[in-house]
Design a protein around this motif. Structure first.
Motif, PDB file in Angstrom:
ATOM      1  N   ARG A 100       0.822  -1.198   0.000  1.00  0.00           N
ATOM      2  CA  ARG A 100       0.000   0.000   0.000  1.00  0.00           C
ATOM      3  C   ARG A 100       0.865   1.260   0.000  1.00  0.00           C
ATOM      4  NH1 ARG A 100      -2.934  -1.246   4.005  1.00  0.00           N
ATOM      5  NH2 ARG A 100      -1.794  -0.163   5.646  1.00  0.00           N
ATOM      6  N   GLU A 101       1.880   1.288   0.872  1.00  0.00           N
ATOM      7  CA  GLU A 101       2.747   2.458   0.966  1.00  0.00           C
ATOM      8  C   GLU A 101       3.537   2.658  -0.324  1.00  0.00           C
ATOM      9  OE1 GLU A 101       4.516   5.856   2.308  1.00  0.00           O
ATOM     10  OE2 GLU A 101       2.849   4.757   3.224  1.00  0.00           O
ATOM     11  N   ALA A 102       4.038   1.554  -0.904  1.00  0.00           N
ATOM     12  CA  ALA A 102       4.792   1.654  -2.148  1.00  0.00           C
ATOM     13  C   ALA A 102       3.919   2.184  -3.276  1.00  0.00           C
ATOM     14  CB  ALA A 102       5.365   0.286  -2.521  1.00  0.00           C
ATOM     15  N   LEU A 103       2.696   1.691  -3.365  1.00  0.00           N
ATOM     16  CA  LEU A 103       1.806   2.133  -4.437  1.00  0.00           C
ATOM     17  C   LEU A 103       1.418   3.601  -4.256  1.00  0.00           C
ATOM     18  CD1 LEU A 103       0.316   1.351  -6.986  1.00  0.00           C
ATOM     19  CD2 LEU A 103      -1.599   0.580  -5.576  1.00  0.00           C
ATOM     20  N   ILE A 104       1.118   3.987  -3.017  1.00  0.00           N
ATOM     21  CA  ILE A 104       0.780   5.391  -2.753  1.00  0.00           C
ATOM     22  C   ILE A 104       1.956   6.297  -3.123  1.00  0.00           C
ATOM     23  CG2 ILE A 104       0.329   7.066  -0.914  1.00  0.00           C
ATOM     24  CD1 ILE A 104      -1.277   4.847   0.495  1.00  0.00           C
ATOM     25  N   SER A 105       3.162   5.888  -2.757  1.00  0.00           N
ATOM     26  CA  SER A 105       4.347   6.700  -3.063  1.00  0.00           C
ATOM     27  C   SER A 105       4.536   6.838  -4.567  1.00  0.00           C
ATOM     28  CB  SER A 105       5.594   6.071  -2.438  1.00  0.00           C
ATOM     29  OG  SER A 105       5.511   6.052  -1.034  1.00  0.00           O
ATOM     30  N   LEU A 106       4.368   5.747  -5.294  1.00  0.00           N
ATOM     31  CA  LEU A 106       4.537   5.796  -6.748  1.00  0.00           C
ATOM     32  C   LEU A 106       3.461   6.659  -7.401  1.00  0.00           C
ATOM     33  CD1 LEU A 106       5.501   2.069  -7.413  1.00  0.00           C
ATOM     34  CD2 LEU A 106       6.963   4.059  -7.786  1.00  0.00           C
ATOM     35  N   VAL A 107       2.218   6.531  -6.929  1.00  0.00           N
ATOM     36  CA  VAL A 107       1.139   7.368  -7.460  1.00  0.00           C
ATOM     37  C   VAL A 107       1.447   8.842  -7.210  1.00  0.00           C
ATOM     38  CG1 VAL A 107      -1.280   8.029  -7.140  1.00  0.00           C
ATOM     39  CG2 VAL A 107      -0.665   5.609  -7.355  1.00  0.00           C
ATOM     40  N   ASP A 108       1.854   9.159  -5.980  1.00  0.00           N
ATOM     41  CA  ASP A 108       2.178  10.550  -5.646  1.00  0.00           C
ATOM     42  C   ASP A 108       3.310  11.074  -6.517  1.00  0.00           C
ATOM     43  OD1 ASP A 108       0.216  10.593  -3.747  1.00  0.00           O
ATOM     44  OD2 ASP A 108       1.553  10.608  -2.018  1.00  0.00           O
ATOM     45  N   GLU A 109       4.329  10.251  -6.744  1.00  0.00           N
ATOM     46  CA  GLU A 109       5.458  10.696  -7.563  1.00  0.00           C
ATOM     47  C   GLU A 109       5.028  10.970  -9.005  1.00  0.00           C
ATOM     48  OE1 GLU A 109       8.690   7.967  -7.202  1.00  0.00           O
ATOM     49  OE2 GLU A 109       8.854   8.262  -5.025  1.00  0.00           O
ATOM     50  N   ILE A 218       0.767   8.845  10.543  1.00  0.00           N
ATOM     51  CA  ILE A 218       0.223   8.203   9.353  1.00  0.00           C
ATOM     52  C   ILE A 218      -0.975   9.043   8.909  1.00  0.00           C
ATOM     53  CG2 ILE A 218      -0.678   6.074   8.353  1.00  0.00           C
ATOM     54  CD1 ILE A 218       2.172   5.867   9.488  1.00  0.00           C
ATOM     55  N   ASP A 219      -0.856   9.668   7.758  1.00  0.00           N
ATOM     56  CA  ASP A 219      -1.882  10.578   7.245  1.00  0.00           C
ATOM     57  C   ASP A 219      -3.053   9.763   6.700  1.00  0.00           C
ATOM     58  OD1 ASP A 219      -3.429  12.436   5.922  1.00  0.00           O
ATOM     59  OD2 ASP A 219      -1.740  13.488   5.025  1.00  0.00           O
ATOM     60  N   ALA A 220      -4.223   9.881   7.338  1.00  0.00           N
ATOM     61  CA  ALA A 220      -5.382   9.091   6.928  1.00  0.00           C
ATOM     62  C   ALA A 220      -5.823   9.440   5.512  1.00  0.00           C
ATOM     63  CB  ALA A 220      -6.533   9.307   7.910  1.00  0.00           C
ATOM     64  N   GLY A 224      -5.962   6.311   2.623  1.00  0.00           N
ATOM     65  CA  GLY A 224      -7.280   5.787   2.302  1.00  0.00           C
ATOM     66  C   GLY A 224      -8.259   5.720   3.447  1.00  0.00           C
ATOM     67  N   GLY A 225      -7.992   6.428   4.539  1.00  0.00           N
ATOM     68  CA  GLY A 225      -8.956   6.463   5.630  1.00  0.00           C
ATOM     69  C   GLY A 225      -8.363   6.081   6.970  1.00  0.00           C
ATOM     70  N   MET A 226      -9.133   6.326   8.030  1.00  0.00           N
ATOM     71  CA  MET A 226      -8.650   6.083   9.385  1.00  0.00           C
ATOM     72  C   MET A 226      -8.413   4.603   9.659  1.00  0.00           C
ATOM     73  SD  MET A 226      -7.945   8.712  11.232  1.00  0.00           S
ATOM     74  CE  MET A 226      -7.987   7.987  12.879  1.00  0.00           C
ATOM     75  N   GLN A 227      -9.229   3.739   9.107  1.00  0.00           N
ATOM     76  CA  GLN A 227      -9.047   2.310   9.371  1.00  0.00           C
ATOM     77  C   GLN A 227      -7.701   1.830   8.837  1.00  0.00           C
ATOM     78  OE1 GLN A 227     -12.203  -0.198   7.930  1.00  0.00           O
ATOM     79  NE2 GLN A 227     -11.179  -2.089   8.523  1.00  0.00           N
ATOM     80  N   GLN A 228      -7.371   2.233   7.610  1.00  0.00           N
ATOM     81  CA  GLN A 228      -6.078   1.843   7.044  1.00  0.00           C
ATOM     82  C   GLN A 228      -4.930   2.477   7.816  1.00  0.00           C
ATOM     83  OE1 GLN A 228      -8.730   2.780   5.417  1.00  0.00           O
ATOM     84  NE2 GLN A 228      -9.097   1.468   3.631  1.00  0.00           N
ATOM     85  N   ALA A 229      -5.113   3.731   8.238  1.00  0.00           N
ATOM     86  CA  ALA A 229      -4.061   4.397   9.010  1.00  0.00           C
ATOM     87  C   ALA A 229      -3.820   3.694  10.330  1.00  0.00           C
ATOM     88  CB  ALA A 229      -4.439   5.856   9.253  1.00  0.00           C
ATOM     89  N   MET A 230      -4.893   3.287  11.011  1.00  0.00           N
ATOM     90  CA  MET A 230      -4.744   2.597  12.290  1.00  0.00           C
ATOM     91  C   MET A 230      -4.089   1.229  12.102  1.00  0.00           C
ATOM     92  SD  MET A 230      -4.995   2.485  15.535  1.00  0.00           S
ATOM     93  CE  MET A 230      -5.990   3.903  16.003  1.00  0.00           C
ATOM     94  N   GLN A 231      -4.506   0.497  11.085  1.00  0.00           N
ATOM     95  CA  GLN A 231      -3.906  -0.812  10.837  1.00  0.00           C
ATOM     96  C   GLN A 231      -2.424  -0.679  10.528  1.00  0.00           C
ATOM     97  OE1 GLN A 231      -6.300  -2.406   7.649  1.00  0.00           O
ATOM     98  NE2 GLN A 231      -7.928  -3.129   9.022  1.00  0.00           N
TER      99      GLN A 231
END
Length: 450
Positions: A100-109, A218-220, A224-231
């Protein structure tokens, strides 16, 4: 308009086969800057050599960002880089978070590069970092880890990480930071009223406990939301309890400006953190790692490095000009010298200069001390004088002294001057602008994950 299409879970299993044995990095790479670790952490397991990607793992599309394609190879490479630099052990439980983190980083880049190319074309300027600049940053990273450039890249290569993956991440970070600072840095103004208000808060909190912390947020909105941030936060806490270095985790996962410093936020006082965070801090002890703390926009993880109680004691910083006079000796000549020097002392900065060249006179810094601990003659002057004022000649057993009060603070007060406060407020404002900028880019983009 953002379109999000969630693909099958089979990709995670395939990537798991490629990444599960990637192993952990040497301690030097995991801790690129010195910072304390939680007391309960154990040393990370010895590094293992990453296996080759399993045969049969074909490259396909992982995501599409405004018609730009992110391949499963790109995603696997970024996951390997995250694993190698975060110190978090890859397991079946943590791989989804890495993915998830890798995909978010690549999308942001991809969004960042698209925006930078648009700006470069419209404004006829160059923003994207050059190959030479990227090479210099790689060389600096190698030096920080006590490696040569070849050793550093060899370490990454031994874990199946191509140099282009590292170069892409560095180029994105350098270019985006340059653009944000260039566009907004000159416009931001930290006013005197803001600095004064911050100083007033520090002074008001001087009698209350202060905390030296490291932090991760961890920025919700980003994940993708608070649940993912908490996990995600729960998994990171578990990994840090098993030995993952807090600084490395902060650099890779934190959304705060302190991420660049390994999460080091220094000393904070009451009122500087969200109320939910302060409530947890009050019950922590030095060396303790917190559990995830939900706040308005995400989830905090804290490491309490040290704690100090506030108090009503006053500390003063003193300088002196002195002439040695034995007990029973003639004070007249010494007093005349000091009386001649005293009008020349306009501030603590020129005290030594005012006394320079006068025979038998010494001048210097006495350092900081609690008023109650001073000799009675000095204590009286420290209590009466304002900062910057100089006493009349004071007689002690050693001789005659002029005492200047150069600073005064409460014992519990964090030692932050105006420049430090201004820099902190500036960084906080710039970070908030950058996060909003990225949120707007995501909301206006078409993003599909498969």
């Amino acid at each position: 308009m953002k379109s999000l299409v969630t693909g099958p879970a089979a990709r995670s299993a395939a990537l798991a086969a490629a990444l599960i044995a990637a192993g952990s990095p040497p301690a030097a790479l995991a801790q690129q800057a010195p910072a304390a670790q939680p007391a309960q952490q154990q040393p990370a397991a010895p590094a293992q050599t990453a296996p080759e990607a399993p045969r049969g793992l074909s490259e396909s599309v992982a995501a599409v960002v405004n018609d730009d394609i992110i391949s499963t190879y790109d995603l696997a490479q970024r996951m390997r880089l995250l694993i190698a630099t975060s110190g978090v052990q890859p397991t079946e439980q943590t791989l989804p978070q890495f993915q998830r983190e890798a995909l978010i980083s690549l999308v942001d880049e991809h969004l960042q590069f698209q925006e930078l190319r648009r700006v470069e074309k419209e404004q006829k300027i160059e923003i994207v970092a050059t190959d030479e600049e990227v090479d210099e940053e790689i060389a600096a990273m190698a030096r920080e880890n006590n490696m040569s450039r070849e050793q550093f890249l060899g370490f990454l290569g031994s874990r199946g990480i191509g140099v282009d993956t590292l170069r892409q991440q560095i180029r994105a970070q350098m270019s985006w930071t340059r653009w944000i600072r260039g566009r907004y840095g000159s416009r931001l103004r930290v006013g005197d009223d803001q600095i004064s208000a911050a100083q007033a808060r520090l002074a008001a909190a001087a009698a209350k406990p202060q905390y030296q912390i490291s932090e991760v947020l961890i920025d919700a909105n980003r994940v993708g939301g608070m649940q993912q941030a908490m996990q995600g936060a729960q998994q990171l806490v578990a990994q840090m309890q098993q030995g993952a270095p807090f600084p490395a985790v902060a650099r890779q996962f934190s959304a705060l400006p302190t991420a660049a410093a390994g999460g080091d936020a220094g000393w904070i006082s009451q009122g500087e953190m969200p109320a939910e965070v302060e409530q947890v801090l009050e019950g922590m002890r030095p060396g303790q790692l917190s559990q995830p703390i939900p706040v308005k926009d995400g989830v905090y993880i804290l490491y309490l490095r040290d704690k100090r109680a506030g108090g009503g004691a006053t500390l003063v910083n003193l300088k002196q000009v002195a002439v040695a006079v034995p007990q029973g000796g003639d004070e007249a000549a010494a007093r005349a010298k000091l009386e001649a020097i005293r009008p020349k002392i306009t501030s603590c900065d020129n005290l030594e200069q005012a006394a320079q060249g006068v025979e038998g006179v010494v001048a210097g810094d006495l350092g900081e001390a609690e008023v109650a601990d001073l000799a009675p003659q000095f204590r009286d002057a420290a209590e009466r004088l304002q900062v910057g004022q100089v006493s009349e000649p004071i007689r002690t057993g050693a001789g005659l002294h002029l005492v200047a009060v150069c600073g005064r603070r409460s014992a519990g007060e964090a030692q932050m001057d105006r420049d430090q406060i201004e820099n902190r407020l500036f960084s906080q404002q710039l970070s908030m602008i950058a996060r909003r900028y990225m949120r707007d880019l995501r909301n206006s983009a078409t993003i599909e994950t498969r």
